[in-house]
Motif scaffolding. Structure first.
Motif, PDB file in Angstrom:
ATOM      1  N   THR A  89       3.299   3.020   9.536  1.00  0.00           N
ATOM      2  CA  THR A  89       3.075   2.086  10.642  1.00  0.00           C
ATOM      3  C   THR A  89       3.756   2.631  11.890  1.00  0.00           C
ATOM      4  O   THR A  89       4.842   3.215  11.819  1.00  0.00           O
ATOM      5  CB  THR A  89       3.635   0.677  10.331  1.00  0.00           C
ATOM      6  N   ASP A 141      -1.384   2.631  10.442  1.00  0.00           N
ATOM      7  CA  ASP A 141      -1.652   1.393  11.178  1.00  0.00           C
ATOM      8  C   ASP A 141      -0.770   1.383  12.421  1.00  0.00           C
ATOM      9  O   ASP A 141       0.447   1.183  12.335  1.00  0.00           O
ATOM     10  CB  ASP A 141      -1.356   0.179  10.294  1.00  0.00           C
ATOM     11  N   TRP A 143       0.333  -0.373  15.788  1.00  0.00           N
ATOM     12  CA  TRP A 143       0.331  -1.709  16.385  1.00  0.00           C
ATOM     13  C   TRP A 143       0.260  -1.677  17.906  1.00  0.00           C
ATOM     14  O   TRP A 143       0.180  -2.720  18.549  1.00  0.00           O
ATOM     15  CB  TRP A 143       1.588  -2.467  15.942  1.00  0.00           C
ATOM     16  N   VAL A 181      -3.851  -8.713   9.086  1.00  0.00           N
ATOM     17  CA  VAL A 181      -2.638  -7.903   9.164  1.00  0.00           C
ATOM     18  C   VAL A 181      -1.675  -8.412  10.230  1.00  0.00           C
ATOM     19  O   VAL A 181      -0.452  -8.312  10.074  1.00  0.00           O
ATOM     20  CB  VAL A 181      -2.991  -6.419   9.407  1.00  0.00           C
ATOM     21  N   ASP A 182      -2.176  -8.974  11.319  1.00  0.00           N
ATOM     22  CA  ASP A 182      -1.289  -9.460  12.379  1.00  0.00           C
ATOM     23  C   ASP A 182      -0.443 -10.640  11.894  1.00  0.00           C
ATOM     24  O   ASP A 182       0.719 -10.790  12.307  1.00  0.00           O
ATOM     25  CB  ASP A 182      -2.108  -9.893  13.601  1.00  0.00           C
ATOM     26  N   PRO A 185       1.488  -8.743   7.585  1.00  0.00           N
ATOM     27  CA  PRO A 185       1.425  -7.286   7.386  1.00  0.00           C
ATOM     28  C   PRO A 185       1.618  -6.881   5.924  1.00  0.00           C
ATOM     29  O   PRO A 185       0.890  -6.028   5.411  1.00  0.00           O
ATOM     30  CB  PRO A 185       2.561  -6.762   8.269  1.00  0.00           C
ATOM     31  N   TYR A 189      -1.019  -4.741   3.528  1.00  0.00           N
ATOM     32  CA  TYR A 189      -0.736  -3.421   2.969  1.00  0.00           C
ATOM     33  C   TYR A 189      -0.790  -3.431   1.439  1.00  0.00           C
ATOM     34  O   TYR A 189      -1.167  -2.427   0.809  1.00  0.00           O
ATOM     35  CB  TYR A 189       0.613  -2.919   3.469  1.00  0.00           C
TER      36      TYR A 189
END
Length: 299
Positions: A89, A141, A143, A181-182, A185, A189
């Protein structure tokens, strides 16, 4: 000796190879089911990877407990799939990073920044379950919202994972895994790891059947088949091929099939030229010359 006993022995002798073949196929099926249910037992043979870590949470979106739980899950699924499974991430712009590689890879749009980073991260650490740059997958990922307004992720596949995942499969995995995911998270995952394992082994479409069931069904089917056949052949045989033939020897008349005409019908067969249905998608070469597949996602 009773004629029925003689006929029964002849019948069993004639079909014994078929019975053995059925039983052999049943046993092989049971073995395959058992192996498939346990998953891969192959030991990891890559000795050149420079890290044992699989969770690189540079964006700091996971707690320490969540990271450890992910490591445990990943270790389990790696043994099952015989693939390295990596999560990275970030929370930073990759525009300057990607620009360094444009001389080698050509002009890169924001949706490809994560592709370059993900491929390079995999290659630099020499991930791969079987060998460096071998079987495995990495989810990057990021952000950070890039200048075009997009927040991008990339699924980088390599080796067997590259060959297994088509572009449509990569898109489906990313869409489902990153849907929330927001808000969650860790849940996203976990779903990434589980989905990859399911899609890599196709276990999601395999019902949980006890391994003895196919064997019992095959044996039962064989017994019923033999019993039914023997029932129809209990009567003694009074008429055979030579009963009404003079001299006891049948005479076979010559028979010819005469070819009259040939009619040819042409039919167009549609061919699927898309990327779905397996067989790696998104094939490209990284800056280190390693072949990767995968796909991207924007949110």
């Amino acid at each position: 000796m009773d004629n029925r006993d003689i006929n029964w022995k002849k019948y069993v002798s004639y079909f014994k190879f078929w019975f053995l073949a059925i039983l052999l196929l049943a046993v092989l099926f049971v073995v395959l089911l058992a192996v498939r249910g346990r998953g891969s037992t192959a030991e990891r043979t890559n000795q050149e990877c420079d890290t044992q870590e699989r969770v690189f949470d540079y964006a700091d979106v996971l707690t320490g407990e969540q990271e450890e739980a992910l490591r445990v899950l990943i270790a389990e699924k790696e043994k099952r799939t015989a693939c390295d499974i990596v999560l990275v991430t970030l929370n930073e712009s990759l525009a300057d990073y990607a620009a360094v590689y444009e001389d080698e890879l050509g002009y890169l749009t924001p949706d490809r920044y994560t592709m370059v980073y993900a491929d390079n991260f995999y290659d630099e650490h020499k991930f791969g379950y079987d060998r460096p740059y071998g079987d495995g997958v990495l989810l990057l990922d990021n952000w950070y919202r890039e200048a075009d307004g997009g927040v991008y992720s990339w699924l980088s596949t390599c080796g067997r994972a590259k060959e297994r995942f088509s572009s449509s499969m990569s898109d489906a995995l990313l869409t489902e895994a990153l849907a929330n995911v927001d808000q969650d998270p860790y849940g996203a995952y976990v779903k990434y790891v589980n989905l990859f394992a399911e899609m890599m082994t196709e276990s999601g479409s395999t019902p949980d059947i006890p391994v003895l069931v196919p064997l019992v069904m095959a044996v039962l089917g064989t017994v019923l088949f033999v019993g039914s056949a023997l029932k129809n052949h209990r009567g003694s045989k009074t008429v055979n091929l030579t009963t009404y033939v003079e001299g006891g020897r049948p005479e076979l008349k010559r028979r010819e099939d005469i070819f009259l005409r040939k009619t040819v019908t042409k039919r167009h067969i549609e061919r699927n030229t898309g990327s779905g249905g397996g067989g790696g998608g998104g094939h490209h070469t990284s800056s280190r010359g390693v072949s990767h597949g995968g796909g991207g996602h924007r949110r």
